[in-house]
Design an enzyme around this catalytic site. Structure first.
Site, PDB file in Angstrom:
ATOM      1  N   HIS A 348       0.744  -1.086   0.165  1.00 11.91           N
ATOM      2  CA  HIS A 348       0.121  -0.042  -0.091  1.00 11.91           C
ATOM      3  C   HIS A 348       0.716   1.230   0.026  1.00 11.91           C
ATOM      4  CE1 HIS A 348      -3.941  -2.177   1.005  1.00 11.91           C
ATOM      5  NE2 HIS A 348      -3.042  -2.965   1.566  1.00 11.91           N
ATOM      6  N   LYS A 534      -8.209  13.765   4.400  1.00 11.05           N
ATOM      7  CA  LYS A 534      -7.055  12.367   4.525  1.00 11.05           C
ATOM      8  C   LYS A 534      -6.283  12.644   5.686  1.00 11.05           C
ATOM      9  CE  LYS A 534      -6.585  13.733   0.244  1.00 11.05           C
ATOM     10  NZ  LYS A 534      -6.302  12.495  -0.766  1.00 11.05           N
ATOM     11  N   ARG A 535      -5.502  11.609   6.067  1.00 11.05           N
ATOM     12  CA  ARG A 535      -4.559  11.871   7.108  1.00 11.05           C
ATOM     13  C   ARG A 535      -3.375  13.164   6.705  1.00 11.05           C
ATOM     14  NH1 ARG A 535      -3.923   7.952  11.414  1.00 11.05           N
ATOM     15  NH2 ARG A 535      -2.049   9.179  11.886  1.00 11.05           N
ATOM     16  N   LYS A 540       1.121  14.506   0.988  1.00 14.35           N
ATOM     17  CA  LYS A 540      -0.170  14.856   0.715  1.00 14.35           C
ATOM     18  C   LYS A 540      -0.518  16.177   0.327  1.00 14.35           C
ATOM     19  CE  LYS A 540      -2.127  10.492   3.231  1.00 14.35           C
ATOM     20  NZ  LYS A 540      -2.930   9.822   2.432  1.00 14.35           N
ATOM     21  N   THR A 644      -8.388   6.642  -1.965  1.00 13.94           N
ATOM     22  CA  THR A 644      -9.880   5.985  -2.035  1.00 13.94           C
ATOM     23  C   THR A 644     -10.747   7.292  -1.746  1.00 13.94           C
ATOM     24  OG1 THR A 644      -9.419   5.459   0.208  1.00 13.94           O
ATOM     25  CG2 THR A 644      -9.255   3.973  -1.497  1.00 13.94           C
ATOM     26  N   LYS A 648     -14.531   8.419  -3.705  1.00 12.51           N
ATOM     27  CA  LYS A 648     -15.848   8.670  -2.670  1.00 12.51           C
ATOM     28  C   LYS A 648     -16.161  10.001  -3.061  1.00 12.51           C
ATOM     29  CE  LYS A 648     -13.820   6.045   1.042  1.00 12.51           C
ATOM     30  NZ  LYS A 648     -12.820   6.059   2.035  1.00 12.51           N
TER      31      LYS A 648
END
Ligand code: 26W
Length: 802
Positions: A348, A534-535, A540, A644, A648
């Protein structure tokens, strides 16, 4: 299941009588919830037992999904939806004067995961049950889930998540299925009376692993699969005295709390203990079940599949070897062939700091027999590889290097399948991160692009949109999400487009209400809701997002310019940082400081608002995602394995603002560049910078006055209360040369952002883009992902034709 409202009401009243012996209005919402939970649990019980019976009778091949994290969120509404009784129960309760939404609220989130990996496991459980895949989840029943996040003066503070303070109505304790897991001690290989070499254990510390099973209901089918979570308890054995508080605590601690890191491996012994605990309990319970089938052990791989979700459950491989060698008396060769055919592994992340590397001495001390077996696996790997590929190659792929055990290497060598979670990610594994292994085992590598369960992320969390879709294309899409494609036919249907806009507006008003209530911030539902959830992680690039917000704000402050025409924006953040990840926590402080500055600056008359919701998780995601206009997927190319939340948000009609990273590439492949907002470097350009070491963030800073103004605001007091954090972040970008190329991608990001004004004001165009994204999002249902796993990795049954 068919049930009338009256029958439900009767059974609800019977349950509350037997549970509380009083009237419904006398009960607290928690008691009303527990009553409902007990009724629903009963509804699933028959099918749960029947499903198990059928798997055993038909000797169906079963898959066991080992994951150290499962992030189901709340289960009440999803169980009612899957049983097909959501409306019946809601109306029945209303007749009894009970407001269903209040019951939803009292249920605690099962937050037994950090982020993407754990949530994916939960989506997969829902899809396996729905697609009649004989699937079993295997994990840890942490007494404390992921910490609750509070902002104190803009700083993240972590509070314990005591989710079991009220009973968990969905679980069933299975004392009689307990297993014993042995730690520490010495293991000596001695000859037994039959002349066989068998290990004898001395001075081990044994832990009782007690399973708690939770029903995983399929959607409108009678399949109910099992999620087994293990709890660590004191064994009731005579010879060892477990009276000392220390010993008791050290055993209870094993399943006390989830490690809150989701990207940096830290070699704590308790984490290693957790990993072996649920693996050994799980594999032992599988063999106990299998032995009852009376099928020779040689055929295990035809009947059982074990899936290793990232490297955390990798010890499944040596543990299965231990049982096949030591308890079943198989030869090494026979045991190894079975183990490889039984095990499969998913990677992952390529982030180096996330790859698990356990010191040899820790493994040798904690699980000596497992260590012996790992050494033998490594010795045989080196022996067979050196002949074929020479010493260099073999060394790079060996499991034990300089006293370190590379868990990913063990997972790959011991599995018949290795998959990435998005096309780009799998290519990077093959060509870069795991290239040597790809050269050695090309046939094992395959891609399985992630998916999401459209039941939770559309049917449950966005009923307005679900009903609208069904009004236009019928309800088949609920079982065949690809049918959402039919919406494309209504691209020019202005009635539908208007209704789509209205549904989004309703969801935005609902979220605005929630934000007002919980944070006291007024947000305009007609503004663009720009969402990054998100985290918190440097790769990111939440920092890139807040730098753009800052530049927009500074421009507005410069007085009347065309920007005045900009469409009002509400920037919504949701993100937890690992407690030990100080840089991430500094960015959280920065975002909150910028929010305070902007939200209280009346001079920009509400043109921009920044909302950083506290304690982001599954349930908050269900509130935010239906209200999103823009989906921020802005990671540095190659760093986000898949993502992900991108799927969504797309499914709920948001337009994706993205780099060509992870699954964003496949979103683009489906909807086309013209229905997304793309920006940033691509893979080749990044590798060029890496190879040539030619990236100098300072040059960009000196040649981009707008960006310079932004960065200077981090250290010149423009943003109050971030002295320390501002400097740290400023230095990370300039002094330490901006590891995640925030400055490099800044201009194209700002350009992409600026396209939103014109696009959003053209409502027809915007709604068409939104409709098209929804139409293509069905393809990202985890039902399809799971069917690919079932056909191409696990070779197990599933019900639907792709
Ligand atoms: C050892 C600490 C640790 C804990 C968790 C390291 C790494 C992890 C996970 C693998 C991190 C994770 O959640 N990865 C995310 O997995 C998602 C599901 O496949 C992907 O969509 C995300 O891109 C990936 O970051």
């Amino acid at each position: 299941m068919e049930i009338s409202k009256e029958q439900f009401k009767k059974e609800y009243n019977r349950a509350l009588t037997s549970l509380y012996a009083t009237e419904v209005h006398d009960l607290t919402p928690l008691e009303q919830y527990i009553t409902l939970g007990s009724v629903v649990k009963e509804y699933t019980a028959q099918n749960w037992m029947q499903t198990k019976r059928e798997y055993q009778q038909n000797q169906a091949k079963q898959v066991y999904y080992f994951s150290i994290e499962f992030l189901p969120g709340k289960l009440l509404k999803s169980n009612l939806l899957n049983l097909g009784i959501l409306d019946t129960v809601r109306e029945g309760l209303a007749d009894l004067g009970v407001d269903f939404t209040h019951l939803e609220e009292v249920e605690s989130d099962q937050g037994l995961g950090n982020g993407g990996l754990g949530r994916l496991a939960a989506c997969f459980m829902d899809s396996m049950a729905t697609c009649d895949v004989p699937g079993n989840g295997n994990g840890i029943r942490y007494r404390h889930g992921l910490f609750r996040q509070k902002f104190v003066n803009g700083y993240q503070v972590e509070l314990p998540d005591n989710w079991l303070r009220h009973e968990n109505v969905w679980e069933t304790r299975r004392e009689n299925k307990a297993e014993t897991v042995r730690f520490y001690g010495q293991v000596h290989l001695e000859e037994n009376e039959e002349g066989q070499i068998v290990p004898t254990y001395r001075n081990t510390q044994d832990v009782l692993a007690v399973p708690y099973d939770t029903a995983m209901t399929g959607y409108e089918n009678d399949t109910v699969n099992n999620l087994r979570l293990w709890s660590a308890e004191i064994p009731a054995s005579a010879e060892v005295d477990y009276s000392s508080e220390g010993m008791r605590k050290s055993i209870h601690n094993i399943s006390d709390m989830l490690y809150p890191d989701d990207s940096s491996y830290d070699g704590r012994m308790l984490r290693l203990k957790q990993e072996y605990f649920f693996v050994s309990a799980g594999v032992q319970s599988i063999l106990r079940y299998y032995r009852k089938l009376g099928v020779p052990m040689e055929h295990l791989a035809e009947n059982i599949s074990i899936h290793i979700n990232d490297t955390h459950p990798t010890m499944c491989i040596p543990e299965l070897m231990r049982l096949l060698l030591d308890e079943e008396g198989l030869t090494w060769e026979a045991a190894w062939a079975i183990t490889m055919k039984t095990c499969s592994y998913t990677n992952h992340t390529i982030m180096a700091e996330a790859l698990e590397k356990w010191p040899e001495h820790m493994v040798a001390e904690l699980v000596p027999r497992i260590y012996q077996i790992i050494c033998e696996i490594n010795r045989r790997h080196i022996e067979s590889m050196t002949l074929l590929y020479g010493a260099q190659f073999t060394w790079r792929t060996s499991i034990i290097q300089d006293g370190i055990i590379h868990m990913a290497h063990l997972a790959i060598i011991g599995s018949h399948s290795i998959n990435g979670v998005a096309k780009l990610h799998t290519e990077i594994l093959k060509e870069k991160a795991l290239h040597d292994f790809y050269l050695a085992f090309p046939a094992r590598f395959n891609n399985k692009t992630n998916g999401i369960t459209h039941r939770r992320w559309l049917l449950l969390s966005n009923e307005g949109l679900s009903d609208l879709i069904s009004d236009y294309i019928g309800t088949e899409w609920k079982k065949k999400p690809n049918e959402l494609y039919l919406l494309k036919a209504f691209k020019e249907d202005s009635v539908l487009l208007d209704k789509l806009e209205q549904v989004k507006l309703d969801n935005k008003m609902r979220l605005a209400e929630y934000v007002k209530e919980t944070m006291g911030i007024e947000i305009d539902p007609h503004a663009v809701f720009d969402v990054q959830i998100k985290r918190l992680h440097a790769y990111k690039r939440q920092l890139l997002n807040v730098l753009h917000i800052l530049s927009l704000y500074l421009k507005l402050k410069e007085g009347p310019t065309p920007e005045q025409e900009m469409v009002p924006r509400v920037f919504i953040f949701g993100a937890k940082a690992a407690p030990s990840y100080s840089y991430a926590k500094e960015i959280i402080k920065l975002i909150n400081a910028v929010a305070d500055l902007i939200n209280n600056d009346t001079s920009i008359n509400n043109k921009i608002k920044v909302v950083f919701v506290e304690n982001y998780g599954v349930t908050l995601a269900e509130k935010i995602i239906p209200a999103a206009d823009i989906s921020e997927q802005i990671s540095l190319v190659t760093k986000e394995a898949s993502g992900t939340s991108n799927m969504k948000l797309m499914l709920n009609g948001a337009i994706t603002l993205a780099t060509l990273d992870g699954a964003n590439v496949e979103i683009r492949d489906k909807v086309g560049d013209e229905n997304m907002l793309l920006f940033g470097m691509q893979e080749a350009e990044l590798y060029h910078f890496y190879d040539s070491h030619s990236y100098h963030s300072h040059d960009i800073y000196n040649h981009n006055p707008r960006l310079k103004r932004c960065l200077d605001a981090l250290v010149d007091g423009t943003i109050p209360n971030i002295e320390a954090e501002g400097q740290e972040i400023f230095d990370s970008l300039l002094k330490y040369n901006d590891e995640y190329f925030v400055l490099k991608d800044y201009d194209s990001y700002v350009a992409a952002q600026s396209r939103i004004d014109s696009l959003y004001t053209d409502r027809k165009k915007w709604n068409q883009m939104s409709l098209l994204n929804i139409a293509h999002a069905g393809e990202f249902s985890s039902d399809y992902t799971i069917m690919h796993y079932a056909d191409e990795i696990w070779n197990v049954h599933h019900n639907k034709n792709l």
